[in-house]
Design a protein around this motif. Structure first.
Motif, PDB file in Angstrom:
ATOM      1  N   HIS A   7       0.821  -1.302   0.173  1.00  0.00           N
ATOM      2  CA  HIS A   7       0.072  -0.040  -0.032  1.00  0.00           C
ATOM      3  C   HIS A   7       0.887   1.190  -0.061  1.00  0.00           C
ATOM      4  O   HIS A   7       0.209   2.343  -0.074  1.00  0.00           O
ATOM      5  N   LEU A   8       2.277   1.389   0.031  1.00  0.00           N
ATOM      6  CA  LEU A   8       2.906   2.241   0.377  1.00  0.00           C
ATOM      7  C   LEU A   8       3.308   2.830  -1.031  1.00  0.00           C
ATOM      8  O   LEU A   8       3.313   2.266  -2.047  1.00  0.00           O
ATOM      9  N   ARG A   9       3.280   4.333  -1.058  1.00  0.00           N
ATOM     10  CA  ARG A   9       3.599   5.040  -2.094  1.00  0.00           C
ATOM     11  C   ARG A   9       4.544   6.171  -1.883  1.00  0.00           C
ATOM     12  O   ARG A   9       4.346   6.650  -0.865  1.00  0.00           O
ATOM     13  N   PRO A  10       5.140   6.600  -2.795  1.00  0.00           N
ATOM     14  CA  PRO A  10       6.230   7.688  -2.580  1.00  0.00           C
ATOM     15  C   PRO A  10       5.152   9.109  -2.602  1.00  0.00           C
ATOM     16  O   PRO A  10       3.992   9.272  -2.864  1.00  0.00           O
ATOM     17  N   ALA A  11       5.610  10.051  -1.690  1.00  0.00           N
ATOM     18  CA  ALA A  11       4.821  11.247  -1.433  1.00  0.00           C
ATOM     19  C   ALA A  11       4.781  12.006  -2.727  1.00  0.00           C
ATOM     20  O   ALA A  11       5.571  11.994  -3.600  1.00  0.00           O
ATOM     21  N   PRO A  12       3.536  12.563  -2.787  1.00  0.00           N
ATOM     22  CA  PRO A  12       3.416  13.417  -3.969  1.00  0.00           C
ATOM     23  C   PRO A  12       4.381  14.412  -4.418  1.00  0.00           C
ATOM     24  O   PRO A  12       4.808  15.163  -3.574  1.00  0.00           O
ATOM     25  N   GLY A  13       4.908  14.514  -5.415  1.00  0.00           N
ATOM     26  CA  GLY A  13       5.859  15.331  -5.958  1.00  0.00           C
ATOM     27  C   GLY A  13       7.505  14.832  -5.667  1.00  0.00           C
ATOM     28  O   GLY A  13       8.334  15.569  -6.120  1.00  0.00           O
ATOM     29  N   ALA A  14       7.631  13.976  -5.131  1.00  0.00           N
ATOM     30  CA  ALA A  14       8.787  13.237  -4.794  1.00  0.00           C
ATOM     31  C   ALA A  14       9.396  12.742  -6.073  1.00  0.00           C
ATOM     32  O   ALA A  14      10.713  12.692  -6.277  1.00  0.00           O
ATOM     33  N   LYS A  15       8.749  11.943  -6.712  1.00  0.00           N
ATOM     34  CA  LYS A  15       9.094  11.385  -8.040  1.00  0.00           C
ATOM     35  C   LYS A  15       8.884  12.338  -9.130  1.00  0.00           C
ATOM     36  O   LYS A  15       7.764  12.576  -9.437  1.00  0.00           O
ATOM     37  N   THR A  16       9.883  12.755  -9.838  1.00  0.00           N
ATOM     38  CA  THR A  16       9.624  13.389 -10.986  1.00  0.00           C
ATOM     39  C   THR A  16      10.117  12.672 -12.376  1.00  0.00           C
ATOM     40  O   THR A  16      11.194  11.919 -12.389  1.00  0.00           O
ATOM     41  N   ALA A  17       9.631  12.950 -13.438  1.00  0.00           N
ATOM     42  CA  ALA A  17       9.761  11.962 -14.639  1.00  0.00           C
ATOM     43  C   ALA A  17      11.299  12.589 -15.128  1.00  0.00           C
ATOM     44  O   ALA A  17      11.721  13.788 -14.852  1.00  0.00           O
ATOM     45  N   LYS A  18      12.013  11.831 -15.762  1.00  0.00           N
ATOM     46  CA  LYS A  18      13.464  12.147 -16.609  1.00  0.00           C
ATOM     47  C   LYS A  18      13.196  13.112 -17.595  1.00  0.00           C
ATOM     48  O   LYS A  18      12.356  12.961 -18.463  1.00  0.00           O
ATOM     49  N   THR A  19      13.743  14.310 -17.498  1.00  0.00           N
ATOM     50  CA  THR A  19      13.725  15.180 -18.215  1.00  0.00           C
ATOM     51  C   THR A  19      14.560  14.562 -19.768  1.00  0.00           C
ATOM     52  O   THR A  19      15.376  14.298 -19.955  1.00  0.00           O
ATOM     53  N   ARG A  20      13.568  14.840 -20.599  1.00  0.00           N
ATOM     54  CA  ARG A  20      14.005  14.308 -22.245  1.00  0.00           C
ATOM     55  C   ARG A  20      14.488  15.541 -22.914  1.00  0.00           C
ATOM     56  O   ARG A  20      13.563  16.490 -23.582  1.00  0.00           O
ATOM     57  N   VAL A  21      15.658  15.675 -22.951  1.00  0.00           N
ATOM     58  CA  VAL A  21      16.447  17.044 -23.676  1.00  0.00           C
ATOM     59  C   VAL A  21      16.347  16.570 -25.028  1.00  0.00           C
ATOM     60  O   VAL A  21      16.238  15.632 -25.779  1.00  0.00           O
ATOM     61  N   GLY A  22      16.212  17.943 -25.873  1.00  0.00           N
ATOM     62  CA  GLY A  22      16.121  17.942 -27.359  1.00  0.00           C
ATOM     63  C   GLY A  22      15.005  17.236 -28.139  1.00  0.00           C
ATOM     64  O   GLY A  22      15.004  16.699 -28.950  1.00  0.00           O
ATOM     65  N   ARG A  23      13.847  17.792 -27.349  1.00  0.00           N
ATOM     66  CA  ARG A  23      12.646  16.981 -28.013  1.00  0.00           C
ATOM     67  C   ARG A  23      11.587  18.182 -28.313  1.00  0.00           C
ATOM     68  O   ARG A  23      10.512  17.991 -27.628  1.00  0.00           O
ATOM     69  N   GLY A  24      11.943  19.277 -28.713  1.00  0.00           N
ATOM     70  CA  GLY A  24      11.189  20.292 -29.131  1.00  0.00           C
ATOM     71  C   GLY A  24      11.413  21.411 -28.106  1.00  0.00           C
ATOM     72  O   GLY A  24      11.991  21.253 -26.889  1.00  0.00           O
ATOM     73  N   GLU A  25      10.890  22.849 -28.319  1.00  0.00           N
ATOM     74  CA  GLU A  25      11.459  23.949 -27.504  1.00  0.00           C
ATOM     75  C   GLU A  25      10.329  24.114 -26.388  1.00  0.00           C
ATOM     76  O   GLU A  25      10.584  24.859 -25.527  1.00  0.00           O
TER      77      GLU A  25
END
Length: 146
Positions: A7-25
Motif C-alpha cells: 500500500h506504500l506510495r512515494p509522497a506526491p511530488g517526490a518522483k519526477t519524470a526524467k527530463t527528455r532533452v532535445g525534444r522540441g522547444e
C-alpha cells in the motif's frame, strides 16, 4: 485496516519524470543543455582528443624491431683479464671472479677469447666462446660449464 508494504506510495511530488532533452522547444529543446556552439555543443569528442595538439600516439616513435623475452644477458670476462687476475693458474669459479671484482654475483658469466693465456686454468663458469675454449685447452687448462 493494517498498513501493508504494497500500500506504500512515494509522497506526491517526490518522483519526477526524467527530463527528455532535445525534444522540441517546450522544455530543454533546441540546445538541450549544451549551451551554444563550440566543440562541446556538437556531436562527440574522443576521450583522448588534445584540442588539436599533435596527439600522444603520433608523438611517440613507432616500435621497430623485436626484443626477445628469453634473452640472457651475460657478464663477459676476456682471457687476458683472467691471466692478470690469476697469474699462478689453478681452479677458477664464478665465486672467485666475484671475489676479485671481475664480475657481479647477479648475472651469468661468459668467458670470451680476447687476448692470450699463458697459465693453465681450470675455469668453471656458465658459458664459453669457442675461441676461449680452444685457447684455455692450448694453455693446458680445462673448461666446465656450470
Amino acid at each position: 485496516m493494517a498498513l501493508k508494504v504494497h500500500h506504500l506510495r512515494p509522497a506526491p511530488g517526490a518522483k519526477t519524470a526524467k527530463t527528455r532533452v532535445g525534444r522540441g522547444e517546450g522544455s530543454k529543446g533546441k540546445t538541450a543543455g549544451r549551451g551554444t556552439k563550440g566543440s562541446k555543443a556538437r556531436n562527440n569528442i574522443p576521450e583522448n582528443f588534445e584540442g588539436g595538439q599533435m596527439p600522444l600516439h603520433m608523438r611517440l616513435p613507432k616500435l621497430k624491431g623485436f626484443k626477445s623475452r628469453n634473452r640472457v644477458e651475460f657478464q663477459v670476462v676476456n682471457l687476458d683479464k683472467l691471466g692478470q687476475l690469476f697469474p699462478d693458474g689453478g681452479e677458477i669459479g664464478v665465486a672467485d671472479l666475484v671475489a676479485k671484482g671481475a664480475v657481479r654475483d647477479s648475472l651469468p658469466v661468459k668467458v670470451l677469447g680476447d687476448g692470450e693465456l699463458t697459465v693453465a686454468l681450470q675455469v668453471s663458469v656458465h658459458k664459453f666462446s669457442k675461441s676461449a675454449k680452444e685457447k684455455i685447452a692450448a694453455a693446458g687448462g680445462t673448461t666446465t660449464e656450470v
